[in-house]
Design a protein around this motif. Sequence first.
Motif, PDB file in Angstrom:
ATOM      1  N   CYS A 219      59.582 -33.639 -13.590  1.00 46.83           N
ATOM      2  CA  CYS A 219      60.415 -34.215 -12.536  1.00 46.83           C
ATOM      3  C   CYS A 219      61.476 -35.109 -13.178  1.00 46.83           C
ATOM      4  O   CYS A 219      61.146 -35.976 -13.988  1.00 46.83           O
ATOM      5  CB  CYS A 219      59.545 -35.025 -11.581  1.00 46.83           C
ATOM      6  N   ALA A 221      63.132 -37.364 -11.773  1.00 45.04           N
ATOM      7  CA  ALA A 221      63.120 -38.720 -11.219  1.00 45.04           C
ATOM      8  C   ALA A 221      62.052 -39.595 -11.856  1.00 45.04           C
ATOM      9  O   ALA A 221      62.293 -40.759 -12.142  1.00 45.04           O
ATOM     10  CB  ALA A 221      62.924 -38.666  -9.701  1.00 45.04           C
ATOM     11  N   CYS A 222      60.848 -39.022 -12.071  1.00 49.87           N
ATOM     12  CA  CYS A 222      59.757 -39.865 -12.560  1.00 49.87           C
ATOM     13  C   CYS A 222      59.117 -39.365 -13.852  1.00 49.87           C
ATOM     14  O   CYS A 222      58.319 -40.063 -14.456  1.00 49.87           O
ATOM     15  CB  CYS A 222      58.678 -40.023 -11.479  1.00 49.87           C
ATOM     16  N   TYR A 224      57.034 -36.734 -14.070  1.00 52.49           N
ATOM     17  CA  TYR A 224      55.738 -36.083 -13.819  1.00 52.49           C
ATOM     18  C   TYR A 224      55.805 -34.608 -14.210  1.00 52.49           C
ATOM     19  O   TYR A 224      56.793 -33.932 -13.896  1.00 52.49           O
ATOM     20  CB  TYR A 224      55.402 -36.236 -12.332  1.00 52.49           C
ATOM     21  N   CYS A 234      58.383 -33.410  -5.548  1.00 53.50           N
ATOM     22  CA  CYS A 234      57.508 -33.859  -6.624  1.00 53.50           C
ATOM     23  C   CYS A 234      56.275 -34.513  -6.003  1.00 53.50           C
ATOM     24  O   CYS A 234      56.415 -35.415  -5.182  1.00 53.50           O
ATOM     25  CB  CYS A 234      58.262 -34.846  -7.513  1.00 53.50           C
ATOM     26  N   GLU A 236      54.268 -36.516  -7.321  1.00 52.70           N
ATOM     27  CA  GLU A 236      54.082 -37.875  -7.851  1.00 52.70           C
ATOM     28  C   GLU A 236      54.960 -38.895  -7.139  1.00 52.70           C
ATOM     29  O   GLU A 236      54.480 -39.901  -6.667  1.00 52.70           O
ATOM     30  CB  GLU A 236      54.366 -37.869  -9.370  1.00 52.70           C
ATOM     31  N   CYS A 237      56.289 -38.623  -7.093  1.00 55.57           N
ATOM     32  CA  CYS A 237      57.209 -39.625  -6.546  1.00 55.57           C
ATOM     33  C   CYS A 237      57.902 -39.182  -5.253  1.00 55.57           C
ATOM     34  O   CYS A 237      58.575 -39.971  -4.619  1.00 55.57           O
ATOM     35  CB  CYS A 237      58.273 -40.017  -7.585  1.00 55.57           C
TER      36      CYS A 237
HETATM   37 ZN   LIG Z   1      58.742 -37.236  -9.567  1.00 53.45          ZN
END
Ligand SMILES: [Zn+2]
Length: 244
Positions: A219, A221-222, A224, A234, A236-237
């Motif tokens: 991901c 963004a994070c 993951y 995602c 995770e986030c």
């Molecule tokens: Zn993420």
Amino acid sequence: MTKKKRSHRVQILRVAVALLLGLTISVVVAWRFSAHAIAQRKQAPATTWNAVPSGKGYWTFSVRRGTGWTQIDANASATDLPASTRLDIDRTLRPPAWSKIAMAQSDDPDSSVDGQAFLRWTDVATGWPMLALRFRERTASTHLRSGAQGQIRVQVTTQYGYEISDRSGLHNILPLRPVWPGFIVNMLLFAVPPYLLLVLVGSGIAMIQRRRRLRRGCCTACGYDLAGLDGSRCPECGASDMTT
Ligand SMILES: [Zn+2]
């Protein structure tokens, strides 16, 4: 912490660091000009204004200016001014707002010129592009024996300044009291380059991180690991643009 909240915090931190750097740079610049001005201040031509009668003598005010510094002097002279000096006096000039020297000399217990061989108040402000910090000096000298020649005691008192001597024994005074609004203006101006640098470095790091995450199938963004997942969000986030 959400991504939005974190970027908000990063932004505040960035501004705080840039302001701190701006403050440091503006103070260092003001102190450098203070050191440079030591020699220049004595040689610069003075503009004199407003001879104010005091007791049996006069107070004359004068201003000297150079790049990064301004000096205001209030000199007590025990005798009336010679006619030649009087011609140079510009009565339309007023001391700058940061200098409270006119008040200082009137509050001085010794300000009655009587009995003083020499009495001078000096206000010095330094900084660039605007004057940002200032200090004050009071120089008083008295005859040790009345009527005696040569025997003079000179006393110099510094206010709002920190006195230092460098290795060559050169005396310098670091001004410590802010001059408004120059102090704020200089700090903001000197904060701009560090701020831009922090933004540039920040976006550079973000770009490198994003590319690396894309390459590894994580991901963006994070970070993951999205291996084996085919959802549009995602897990995770919750970012929906996790692979773009
Ligand atoms: Zn993420």
